[in-house]
Design a protein around this motif. Structure first.
Motif, mmCIF file in Angstrom:
data_model
loop_
_atom_site.group_PDB
_atom_site.id
_atom_site.type_symbol
_atom_site.label_atom_id
_atom_site.label_comp_id
_atom_site.label_asym_id
_atom_site.label_seq_id
_atom_site.Cartn_x
_atom_site.Cartn_y
_atom_site.Cartn_z
ATOM 1 N N PHE A 1 -2.988 10.387 3.910
ATOM 2 C CA PHE A 1 -3.003 10.996 2.579
ATOM 3 C C PHE A 1 -2.067 12.196 2.579
ATOM 4 C CE2 PHE A 1 -7.044 8.978 3.378
ATOM 5 C CZ PHE A 1 -7.313 8.287 2.215
ATOM 6 N N HIS B 1 2.450 2.124 -3.220
ATOM 7 C CA HIS B 1 1.473 2.236 -4.308
ATOM 8 C C HIS B 1 1.784 1.192 -5.391
ATOM 9 C CE1 HIS B 1 -1.869 4.116 -6.339
ATOM 10 N NE2 HIS B 1 -1.198 3.998 -7.460
ATOM 11 N N VAL C 1 0.851 -1.202 0.000
ATOM 12 C CA VAL C 1 0.000 0.000 0.000
ATOM 13 C C VAL C 1 0.882 1.245 0.000
ATOM 14 C CG1 VAL C 1 -1.662 1.351 1.354
ATOM 15 C CG2 VAL C 1 -1.974 -1.116 1.106
ATOM 16 N N SER D 1 -6.690 2.567 -7.848
ATOM 17 C CA SER D 1 -7.512 3.782 -7.856
ATOM 18 C C SER D 1 -7.205 4.703 -6.677
ATOM 19 C CB SER D 1 -9.002 3.421 -7.850
ATOM 20 O OG SER D 1 -9.404 2.955 -6.577
ATOM 21 N N GLN D 2 -6.390 4.241 -5.737
ATOM 22 C CA GLN D 2 -6.074 5.053 -4.566
ATOM 23 C C GLN D 2 -4.991 6.079 -4.908
ATOM 24 O OE1 GLN D 2 -7.968 4.769 -1.728
ATOM 25 N NE2 GLN D 2 -9.051 3.430 -3.159
ATOM 26 N N TYR E 1 -8.784 -1.845 -7.035
ATOM 27 C CA TYR E 1 -9.111 -0.943 -5.938
ATOM 28 C C TYR E 1 -7.898 -0.112 -5.527
ATOM 29 C CZ TYR E 1 -10.621 0.709 -1.368
ATOM 30 O OH TYR E 1 -10.929 1.510 -0.284
ATOM 31 N N TYR E 2 -6.771 -0.781 -5.288
ATOM 32 C CA TYR E 2 -5.581 -0.055 -4.824
ATOM 33 C C TYR E 2 -4.951 0.785 -5.924
ATOM 34 C CZ TYR E 2 -5.833 -1.830 -0.149
ATOM 35 O OH TYR E 2 -6.248 -2.077 1.128
ATOM 36 N N PHE F 1 -5.439 5.365 7.481
ATOM 37 C CA PHE F 1 -4.974 5.596 6.118
ATOM 38 C C PHE F 1 -4.580 7.065 6.009
ATOM 39 C CE2 PHE F 1 -7.548 1.758 5.236
ATOM 40 C CZ PHE F 1 -6.583 1.014 4.570
ATOM 41 N N LEU G 1 -0.747 7.364 -0.478
ATOM 42 C CA LEU G 1 -1.561 6.708 0.541
ATOM 43 C C LEU G 1 -0.666 5.814 1.389
ATOM 44 C CD1 LEU G 1 -4.470 5.938 1.597
ATOM 45 C CD2 LEU G 1 -4.283 3.965 0.064
#
Length: 119
Positions: free
Chosen positions: A87, A21, A18, A55-56, A52-53, A85, A60
């Motif tokens: 940002f 990225h 995560v 699109s983050q 899903y990830y 999480f 992140l």
């Protein structure tokens, strides 16, 4: 290894993917039939996780604390976590995460992932 050690090992790998990225890396820690519920409609399997990830937003990050864990069967571990999480452009989003890890051969993978926002 203890159940806590197993959870931490898998979740540290998830967190690293995560934070980097790297959606395909994150997805590699999920079973082929994993049910994945982030903060968007649910999906099934690693492709849904990667989408899903992907699109983050870049930047992140995930910081987690294991709150509870149980072993409902020899090849399953249930974990309940608090996750922040982070940002780069907005406040941190605190959530709760339930995961079920399943032993697949010699590996432990995420077979269920459910995020909850609590007031």
């Amino acid at each position: 290894m203890t159940d806590n050690d197993i959870l931490r090992t898998v979740l540290d790998q998830w967190k690293a993917g995560v934070d980097a990225h790297d959606p395909k890396r994150v997805a590699s820690y999920f079973t082929d039939d994993a049910i994945f519920q982030g903060l968007h409609p649910y999906g099934v399997g690693p492709d849904a996780v990667a989408e899903y990830y992907d699109s983050q937003p870049i930047g992140l990050t995930a910081a987690y604390r294991i709150l509870e864990h149980r072993r409902p069967a020899d090849d399953l571990i249930l974990g309940y976590l608090a996750v922040d999480f982070g940002f780069t452009d907005r406040p941190t989003l605190p959530v709760y995460l339930s995961v079920i890890l399943r032993r697949v051969g010699a590996d432990w993978l995420i077979s269920h992932y459910q995020v909850s926002l609590l007031p």
